[in-house]
Motif scaffolding. Structure first.
Motif, mmCIF file in Angstrom:
data_model
loop_
_atom_site.group_PDB
_atom_site.id
_atom_site.type_symbol
_atom_site.label_atom_id
_atom_site.label_comp_id
_atom_site.label_asym_id
_atom_site.label_seq_id
_atom_site.Cartn_x
_atom_site.Cartn_y
_atom_site.Cartn_z
ATOM 1 N N SER A 294 4.416 -73.652 -78.605
ATOM 2 C CA SER A 294 5.563 -73.827 -77.393
ATOM 3 C C SER A 294 6.838 -72.828 -77.793
ATOM 4 N N LEU A 295 6.989 -71.682 -77.175
ATOM 5 C CA LEU A 295 8.240 -70.928 -77.203
ATOM 6 C C LEU A 295 9.318 -71.332 -76.249
ATOM 7 N N THR A 296 10.319 -71.790 -76.989
ATOM 8 C CA THR A 296 11.434 -72.282 -76.019
ATOM 9 C C THR A 296 12.468 -71.258 -76.477
ATOM 10 N N THR A 297 12.800 -70.763 -75.065
ATOM 11 C CA THR A 297 14.093 -69.947 -74.873
ATOM 12 C C THR A 297 15.069 -70.582 -74.435
ATOM 13 N N PHE A 298 16.328 -70.007 -74.003
ATOM 14 C CA PHE A 298 17.478 -70.720 -73.579
ATOM 15 C C PHE A 298 18.095 -69.933 -72.423
ATOM 16 N N ARG A 299 18.286 -70.576 -71.368
ATOM 17 C CA ARG A 299 19.137 -69.954 -70.132
ATOM 18 C C ARG A 299 20.503 -69.622 -70.768
ATOM 19 N N TYR B 244 4.018 -63.420 -84.096
ATOM 20 C CA TYR B 244 4.292 -62.424 -83.055
ATOM 21 C C TYR B 244 3.565 -63.021 -81.553
ATOM 22 N N VAL B 245 4.300 -62.823 -80.700
ATOM 23 C CA VAL B 245 3.645 -63.050 -79.282
ATOM 24 C C VAL B 245 3.506 -62.037 -78.186
ATOM 25 N N TRP B 246 2.707 -62.203 -77.147
ATOM 26 C CA TRP B 246 2.613 -61.174 -76.170
ATOM 27 C C TRP B 246 2.897 -61.535 -74.881
ATOM 28 N N THR B 247 3.277 -60.977 -74.018
ATOM 29 C CA THR B 247 3.578 -61.496 -72.806
ATOM 30 C C THR B 247 4.251 -60.550 -71.621
ATOM 31 N N ASN B 248 4.048 -60.977 -70.436
ATOM 32 C CA ASN B 248 4.557 -60.031 -69.460
ATOM 33 C C ASN B 248 5.955 -59.455 -69.738
ATOM 34 N N ALA B 249 6.108 -58.109 -69.373
ATOM 35 C CA ALA B 249 7.699 -57.613 -69.904
ATOM 36 C C ALA B 249 8.492 -58.015 -68.748
ATOM 37 N N GLU B 250 8.076 -58.379 -67.486
ATOM 38 C CA GLU B 250 9.165 -58.850 -66.450
ATOM 39 C C GLU B 250 9.184 -60.468 -66.459
ATOM 40 N N SER B 251 8.591 -61.251 -67.304
ATOM 41 C CA SER B 251 8.933 -62.532 -67.556
ATOM 42 C C SER B 251 10.254 -62.983 -67.840
ATOM 43 N N TRP B 252 10.563 -63.986 -67.312
ATOM 44 C CA TRP B 252 11.840 -64.674 -67.621
ATOM 45 C C TRP B 252 12.169 -64.848 -68.969
ATOM 46 N N VAL C 74 11.223 -63.214 -71.533
ATOM 47 C CA VAL C 74 11.434 -62.036 -72.131
ATOM 48 C C VAL C 74 13.152 -61.467 -71.605
ATOM 49 N N LYS C 75 13.522 -61.708 -70.234
ATOM 50 C CA LYS C 75 15.001 -61.635 -69.966
ATOM 51 C C LYS C 75 15.887 -62.436 -70.845
ATOM 52 N N ARG C 76 15.323 -63.685 -71.032
ATOM 53 C CA ARG C 76 16.206 -64.638 -71.547
ATOM 54 C C ARG C 76 16.517 -64.147 -73.430
ATOM 55 N N ILE C 77 15.265 -63.867 -73.958
ATOM 56 C CA ILE C 77 15.481 -63.160 -75.219
ATOM 57 C C ILE C 77 16.188 -61.960 -75.367
ATOM 58 N N ARG C 78 16.223 -61.272 -74.464
ATOM 59 C CA ARG C 78 16.833 -59.875 -74.648
ATOM 60 C C ARG C 78 18.476 -60.292 -74.384
ATOM 61 N N ARG C 79 19.035 -61.348 -73.852
ATOM 62 C CA ARG C 79 20.200 -61.883 -73.763
ATOM 63 C C ARG C 79 20.658 -62.686 -74.976
ATOM 64 N N ASP C 80 19.677 -63.513 -75.441
ATOM 65 C CA ASP C 80 19.882 -64.429 -76.582
ATOM 66 C C ASP C 80 18.577 -64.621 -77.369
ATOM 67 N N GLU D 221 13.375 -73.498 -85.640
ATOM 68 C CA GLU D 221 14.356 -72.717 -84.911
ATOM 69 C C GLU D 221 13.785 -71.088 -85.504
ATOM 70 N N GLY D 222 14.270 -70.152 -84.632
ATOM 71 C CA GLY D 222 13.799 -68.822 -85.213
ATOM 72 C C GLY D 222 14.704 -67.785 -84.355
ATOM 73 N N ARG D 223 14.461 -66.585 -84.552
ATOM 74 C CA ARG D 223 15.334 -65.589 -83.832
ATOM 75 C C ARG D 223 14.154 -64.591 -83.260
ATOM 76 N N ALA D 224 14.125 -64.205 -82.063
ATOM 77 C CA ALA D 224 13.069 -63.674 -81.148
ATOM 78 C C ALA D 224 13.795 -62.235 -80.837
#
Length: 131
Positions: A15-20, A40-48, A50-56, A78-81
């Motif tokens: 379960s990969l938890t990202t933060f709004r 390492y994980v793999w996901t759709n480039a347009e997923s939320w 990914v957007k959250r990870i790019r921000r935080d 805890e980790g850093r993506a």
């Protein structure tokens, strides 16, 4: 690979938890592979996510089932993506294809055919925080 990262890499799903922006956690079950102490994980480039990870890049990971339900007694770590570039995506696809074999190809191939060879995916690198 340290014991904790190695154990996480051997699980079928995490379960990969990202933060709004407001700090609300959003968990998603994903396939995972590990190499040299990194997940390492793999996901759709347009997923939320990914957007959250790019921000935080702050994330947590927990071993889970296919629906995202945490395994009994499983720790949350805890980790850093980081979102990877095209070369990183190729590397992640190889790791996942090696671990999930025909299931990975069954997931990837139809999407590739429908999109005429384009793969709108990204690889995500997760470095586990030292405790």
């Amino acid at each position: 690979m340290d014991n904790l990262t190695s154990a996480l890499a051997r699980t079928r799903y995490i379960s990969l938890t990202t933060f709004r922006k407001d700090g609300t956690p959003v968990a998603t079950p994903v396939w995972v592979a590990g190499e040299s102490g990194v997940l390492y994980v793999w996901t759709n480039a347009e997923s939320w996510k990914v957007k959250r990870i790019r921000r935080d890049g702050r994330v947590t990971v927990t071993p889970c089932d296919a629906r995202g339900g945490p395994r009994k007694g499983a720790p949350t770590i805890e980790g850093r993506a980081t979102v990877l570039d095209e070369d990183g995506l190729r590397f992640v696809r190889k790791l996942l294809a090696r671990k999930y074999t025909w299931q990975f190809w069954l997931t990837d191939l139809p999407a590739t055919l429908v999109r005429r060879g384009r793969r709108p995916h990204v690889g995500i690198k997760i470095e586990i925080s030292s405790t």
